[in-house]
Scaffold this motif. Structure first.
Motif, PDB file in Angstrom:
ATOM      1  N   ARG A 175      80.207  24.110  65.550  1.00 31.42           N
ATOM      2  CA  ARG A 175      79.620  25.442  65.546  1.00 31.42           C
ATOM      3  C   ARG A 175      79.421  25.862  64.098  1.00 31.42           C
ATOM      4  N   HIS A 176      78.648  26.911  63.900  1.00 38.84           N
ATOM      5  CA  HIS A 176      78.507  27.457  62.560  1.00 38.84           C
ATOM      6  C   HIS A 176      79.681  28.400  62.298  1.00 38.84           C
ATOM      7  N   PRO A 177      80.227  28.384  61.082  1.00 39.36           N
ATOM      8  CA  PRO A 177      81.394  29.213  60.781  1.00 39.36           C
ATOM      9  C   PRO A 177      81.031  30.672  60.542  1.00 39.36           C
ATOM     10  N   ARG A 189      74.915  27.068  56.897  1.00 34.22           N
ATOM     11  CA  ARG A 189      74.379  25.832  57.438  1.00 34.22           C
ATOM     12  C   ARG A 189      74.472  24.791  56.331  1.00 34.22           C
ATOM     13  N   PRO A 190      74.609  23.530  56.668  1.00 37.59           N
ATOM     14  CA  PRO A 190      74.686  22.516  55.620  1.00 37.59           C
ATOM     15  C   PRO A 190      73.412  22.545  54.752  1.00 37.59           C
ATOM     16  N   ALA A 191      73.618  22.424  53.458  1.00 39.39           N
ATOM     17  CA  ALA A 191      72.486  22.370  52.531  1.00 39.39           C
ATOM     18  C   ALA A 191      71.859  20.991  52.572  1.00 39.39           C
TER      19      ALA A 191
END
Length: 193
Positions: A175-177, A189-191
């Motif tokens: 999940r997104h933190p 979101r991951p860069a």
């Protein structure tokens, strides 16, 4: 006695390490609480709920001051305001969980921050909680949870710095933190490179 070249190298190293002598007069010896909060509002921090249960009672508190200390032994640091009800309860019980919230859990974060004035039992009733190895409650919907025993506590200013030894972990699906940035909830979101 070092040769001339060696003395020059040492002098160059010293010049780099020596602070400038002509500091502007506007530099103060201390930063105000307002300045500190403003500066730190530019840092993104995770949103967690610390939860505990035991002889001291059951309590939980939203906390964004959490960091890893080391992995051998696995230890984290959590900072809890001394005025927080949960502070004394965590110390009395000697156990806690650190529950990293996901982006859809901002309402739960608000509850455990005291918004709405609900009692501690009512706060726990608003989500699903289980019990981990230490006996501390953990949020079943959290992204990840660390189950911990209190190893040490140090009082610094307005807060207790609680060093907690991790004895177990749990994690949910990806999940997104939930994060806190510029005094508001955010997520990441991951860069991409």
């Amino acid at each position: 006695m070092p040769n001339t070249q060696k003395r020059q190298e040492l002098a160059a190293d010293f010049a780099i390490a020596t602070p400038p002598r002509n500091l502007p007069e506007t530099v103060s010896a201390e930063v105000s609480a307002t300045e500190m909060r403003e500066a730190l509002s530019k840092a993104i921090t995770p949103v967690t709920i610390l939860a505990t249960d035991g002889p001291g009672g059951r309590a939980g508190v939203t906390c964004s001051a959490v960091c890893s200390v080391c992995d051998t032994p696995p230890t984290v640091l959590v900072c809890v305001n001394r005025n927080s009800f949960a502070n004394g309860v965590i110390k009395a019980n000697g156990i806690l969980t650190v529950n990293w919230l996901s982006a859809d859990q901002s309402e739960l974060s608000q509850l455990f921050a005291g918004v709405g004035g609900l009692s501690m039992p009512e706060r726990f009733e608003r989500s699903q909680w289980g019990i981990l190895a230490s006996g501390a409650p953990y949020c079943k919907e959290a992204m990840m949870t660390l189950d911990c025993r209190v190893a040490d506590a140090i009082e610094v200013g307005t807060h207790s710095l609680i060093f907690a030894r991790v004895i177990a972990t749990t994690k949910a699906e990806e999940r997104h933190p939930l994060a806190y940035y510029q005094r508001a909830y955010a997520t990441t979101r991951p860069a991409t490179l």
